[in-house]
Design an enzyme around this catalytic site. Structure first.
Site, PDB file in Angstrom:
ATOM      1  N   CYS A   1       0.811  -1.227   0.000  1.00 43.57           N
ATOM      2  CA  CYS A   1       0.000   0.000   0.000  1.00 43.57           C
ATOM      3  C   CYS A   1       0.844   1.277   0.000  1.00 43.57           C
ATOM      4  O   CYS A   1       0.340   2.354  -0.283  1.00 43.57           O
ATOM      5  CB  CYS A   1      -0.953   0.003   1.188  1.00 43.57           C
ATOM      6  SG  CYS A   1      -2.122  -1.363   1.118  1.00 43.57           S
TER       7      CYS A   1
ATOM      8  N   ASN B   1      -9.925   0.314  -0.086  1.00 45.84           N
ATOM      9  CA  ASN B   1      -8.460   0.325  -0.112  1.00 45.84           C
ATOM     10  C   ASN B   1      -7.984  -0.274  -1.438  1.00 45.84           C
ATOM     11  O   ASN B   1      -8.118  -1.476  -1.661  1.00 45.84           O
ATOM     12  CB  ASN B   1      -7.941  -0.483   1.082  1.00 45.84           C
ATOM     13  CG  ASN B   1      -6.419  -0.485   1.182  1.00 45.84           C
ATOM     14  OD1 ASN B   1      -5.731  -0.083   0.247  1.00 45.84           O
ATOM     15  ND2 ASN B   1      -5.911  -0.941   2.306  1.00 45.84           N
TER      16      ASN B   1
ATOM     17  N   HIS C   1      -3.208   7.513   2.236  1.00 45.51           N
ATOM     18  CA  HIS C   1      -3.624   6.188   1.758  1.00 45.51           C
ATOM     19  C   HIS C   1      -5.011   5.915   2.326  1.00 45.51           C
ATOM     20  O   HIS C   1      -5.291   6.203   3.487  1.00 45.51           O
ATOM     21  CB  HIS C   1      -2.616   5.146   2.253  1.00 45.51           C
ATOM     22  CG  HIS C   1      -3.060   3.744   2.022  1.00 45.51           C
ATOM     23  ND1 HIS C   1      -3.522   3.318   0.798  1.00 45.51           N
ATOM     24  CD2 HIS C   1      -3.125   2.665   2.846  1.00 45.51           C
ATOM     25  CE1 HIS C   1      -3.844   2.035   0.882  1.00 45.51           C
ATOM     26  NE2 HIS C   1      -3.622   1.622   2.119  1.00 45.51           N
TER      27      HIS C   1
HETATM   28  O1  UT7 Z   1      -3.594  -0.793   3.661  1.00 47.96           O
HETATM   29  C1  UT7 Z   1      -2.800  -1.405   4.637  1.00 47.96           C
HETATM   30  C2  UT7 Z   1      -3.278  -1.116   5.942  1.00 47.96           C
HETATM   31  N1  UT7 Z   1      -4.499  -1.809   6.276  1.00 47.96           N
HETATM   32  C3  UT7 Z   1      -5.215  -1.267   7.216  1.00 47.96           C
HETATM   33  O2  UT7 Z   1      -4.849  -0.184   7.601  1.00 47.96           O
HETATM   34  C4  UT7 Z   1      -6.368  -1.971   7.846  1.00 47.96           C
HETATM   35  C5  UT7 Z   1      -6.254  -1.728   9.305  1.00 47.96           C
HETATM   36  N2  UT7 Z   1      -7.306  -2.336  10.106  1.00 47.96           N
HETATM   37  C6  UT7 Z   1      -8.588  -1.892  10.089  1.00 47.96           C
HETATM   38  O3  UT7 Z   1      -8.953  -1.054   9.286  1.00 47.96           O
HETATM   39  C7  UT7 Z   1      -9.518  -2.426  11.132  1.00 47.96           C
HETATM   40  O4  UT7 Z   1      -8.762  -3.075  12.114  1.00 47.96           O
HETATM   41  C8  UT7 Z   1     -10.602  -3.385  10.585  1.00 47.96           C
HETATM   42  C9  UT7 Z   1     -11.603  -2.596   9.775  1.00 47.96           C
HETATM   43  C10 UT7 Z   1      -9.939  -4.476   9.753  1.00 47.96           C
HETATM   44  C11 UT7 Z   1     -11.354  -4.055  11.730  1.00 47.96           C
HETATM   45  O5  UT7 Z   1     -11.903  -3.070  12.593  1.00 47.96           O
HETATM   46  P1  UT7 Z   1     -11.690  -3.188  14.171  1.00 47.96           P
HETATM   47  O6  UT7 Z   1     -12.440  -2.085  14.776  1.00 47.96           O
HETATM   48  O7  UT7 Z   1     -10.213  -3.247  14.411  1.00 47.96           O
HETATM   49  O8  UT7 Z   1     -12.415  -4.537  14.506  1.00 47.96           O
HETATM   50  P2  UT7 Z   1     -11.818  -5.874  15.153  1.00 47.96           P
HETATM   51  O9  UT7 Z   1     -10.873  -6.535  14.201  1.00 47.96           O
HETATM   52  O10 UT7 Z   1     -11.331  -5.556  16.530  1.00 47.96           O
HETATM   53  O11 UT7 Z   1     -13.103  -6.748  15.243  1.00 47.96           O
HETATM   54  C12 UT7 Z   1     -14.243  -6.346  16.044  1.00 47.96           C
HETATM   55  C13 UT7 Z   1     -15.337  -7.358  15.838  1.00 47.96           C
HETATM   56  C14 UT7 Z   1     -14.873  -8.794  15.949  1.00 47.96           C
HETATM   57  O12 UT7 Z   1     -15.891  -9.518  16.559  1.00 47.96           O
HETATM   58  P3  UT7 Z   1     -15.791  -9.906  18.129  1.00 47.96           P
HETATM   59  O13 UT7 Z   1     -14.530 -10.705  18.248  1.00 47.96           O
HETATM   60  O14 UT7 Z   1     -15.730  -8.586  18.847  1.00 47.96           O
HETATM   61  O15 UT7 Z   1     -17.040 -10.674  18.359  1.00 47.96           O
HETATM   62  C15 UT7 Z   1     -14.773  -9.238  14.517  1.00 47.96           C
HETATM   63  O16 UT7 Z   1     -14.941 -10.620  14.362  1.00 47.96           O
HETATM   64  O17 UT7 Z   1     -15.882  -7.212  14.514  1.00 47.96           O
HETATM   65  C16 UT7 Z   1     -15.905  -8.492  13.881  1.00 47.96           C
HETATM   66  N3  UT7 Z   1     -15.744  -8.292  12.443  1.00 47.96           N
HETATM   67  C17 UT7 Z   1     -16.775  -8.059  11.631  1.00 47.96           C
HETATM   68  N4  UT7 Z   1     -18.091  -7.984  11.852  1.00 47.96           N
HETATM   69  C18 UT7 Z   1     -18.902  -7.735  10.820  1.00 47.96           C
HETATM   70  C19 UT7 Z   1     -14.592  -8.248  11.726  1.00 47.96           C
HETATM   71  N5  UT7 Z   1     -14.890  -8.013  10.420  1.00 47.96           N
HETATM   72  C20 UT7 Z   1     -16.241  -7.900  10.351  1.00 47.96           C
HETATM   73  C21 UT7 Z   1     -17.133  -7.643   9.290  1.00 47.96           C
HETATM   74  N6  UT7 Z   1     -18.445  -7.578   9.565  1.00 47.96           N
HETATM   75  N7  UT7 Z   1     -16.698  -7.467   8.009  1.00 47.96           N
END
Ligand code: UT7
Length: 323
Positions: free
Chosen positions: A114, A280, A250
């Site tokens: 990225c 992204n 980005h």
């Molecule tokens: O380009 C390179 C860089 N990439 C990035 O910068 C991406 C960086 N990361 C992010 O943008 C975020 O971490 C995400 C969008 C990937 C995830 O958001 P988050 O607020 O960090 O959520 P999390 O991973 O802590 O997950 C929270 C909850 C989890 O459920 P539990 O364990 O709390 O029950 C996940 O399983 O959200 C759940 N979850 C989803 N729920 C519905 C994860 N993905 C999804 C989804 N739909 N698509």
């Protein structure tokens, strides 16, 4: 006289097909509401069957050349930043070179995930300053839809396909306020390679593989490192963050954009965001966002603009330019 490398033209290309959050929610256990709240993403573009990265890159390149009032005959070097090349080799850049009918100069790919476009700015700036080539075509082109695990809700909602390109020309000037790239600074740290990677490749698995990410950990590193590299880049250029007119980040997650803006006390209105529409697109995301703000008249000639990115590796970087 010093050399300043000026952006003469900018162009983009997005595949026709738009995939909405609602459509994704029919495939995996997610919802439009979750995706919008946690990422700001509403939709992404997806390449058609048979539409490859060089196709996207070629169309963006043509648009950038047209915007610059130039043709491929005017270009000395093509740099294509991509992590989703058409083939393992030859470089996607040479495939685009051939399609442009360009049989002179040089073309090569650059892989910094990225951060690819920021690495490309750094490399193109150095190449042009070294005095050989006079004009570079820098392309960021990706078809991440090909390396996504479409059953992993944690990643499949985040990415899209697209391409962006700029024509950069070396100009001799003794005016400190002349337009051009003022400074760029790139970083990497391979200790974090397992937090965001693709689990396949020619040497290790003889497969293409799928993208894997520890989203939460990547998020935290991204906010911290992006804010630091922006501070470092501005300081190295002798410019205050407060004096920068526009920030082109980005486009990974709106919450990352907001977090960095808060850390650096930046007016959110000066941060260009296209994450809602494109998601992204990896190395294409910065030129796609910059293009949107140039075309709608926000970024004007003479404005101070900072670009930044963060991605797998980890790699990250920032660049300051007077547009
Ligand atoms: O380009 C390179 C860089 N990439 C990035 O910068 C991406 C960086 N990361 C992010 O943008 C975020 O971490 C995400 C969008 C990937 C995830 O958001 P988050 O607020 O960090 O959520 P999390 O991973 O802590 O997950 C929270 C909850 C989890 O459920 P539990 O364990 O709390 O029950 C996940 O399983 O959200 C759940 N979850 C989803 N729920 C519905 C994860 N993905 C999804 C989804 N739909 N698509």
């Amino acid at each position: 006289m010093a050399v300043r490398n000026v952006i003469r033209g900018i162009g983009t290309y997005l595949p026709e097909r738009v995939l909405t959050n609602v459509e994704l929610a029919a495939r995996v256990d997610t919802s439009d509401e979750w995706i919008r709240e946690r990422t700001g993403i509403k939709q992404r573009h997806i390449a058609a069957d048979g539409e490859v990265t060089s196709d996207l890159g070629y169309h963006a390149a043509m648009a950038a050349l047209d915007d610059a009032g130039m043709t491929a005959a005017d270009i000395d070097v093509i740099v294509c930043a991509t992590s989703t090349p058409d083939l393992t080799f030859p470089a996607t850049a040479t495939i685009i070179q051939e399609r442009l009918g360009m049989h002179h100069g040089a073309a090569f790919d650059l892989q910094a995930v990225c951060s690819g476009f920021l690495y490309g700015v750094n490399v193109a700036d150095a190449l042009l300053k070294a005095g050989g080539p006079k004009r570079a075509l820098l392309i960021g082109a990706e078809t991440f839809s090909c390396i996504i695990d479409w059953e992993d809700r944690g990643t499949c909602v985040l990415f899209g396909d697209g391409a962006g390109a700029v024509v950069i020309e070396a100009v001799e000037t003794d005016d400190d306020d002349a337009p051009g790239i003022l400074h760029s600074y790139v970083r990497s740290d391979g200790r974090y390679r397992d937090m965001l990677y693709v689990d396949g490749g020619p040497s290790k698995t003889q497969t293409v593989g799928h993208l894997r990410m520890l989203g939460n950990a990547v998020f935290k590193h991204a906010v911290t490192e992006i804010a630091q590299v922006m501070r470092d880049c501005a300081e190295q250029a002798g410019v205050e963050i407060a004096d920068i007119d526009w920030f082109v980040p980005h486009q990974a997650n709106q919450r990352i954009l907001n977090g960095v803006a808060k850390k650096l006390k930046i007016d959110p209105d000066s941060v260009i965001s296209t994450v809602a529409l494109h998601a992204n697109t990896s190395s294409a995301s910065v030129p796609l966002a910059m293009h949107a703000a140039v075309k709608d008249g926000r970024i004007k000639r003479g404005d101070l603009v900072m670009l930044e990115a963060f991605g797998g590796g980890f790699t990250w970087g920032a660049a300051l330019l007077r547009y």
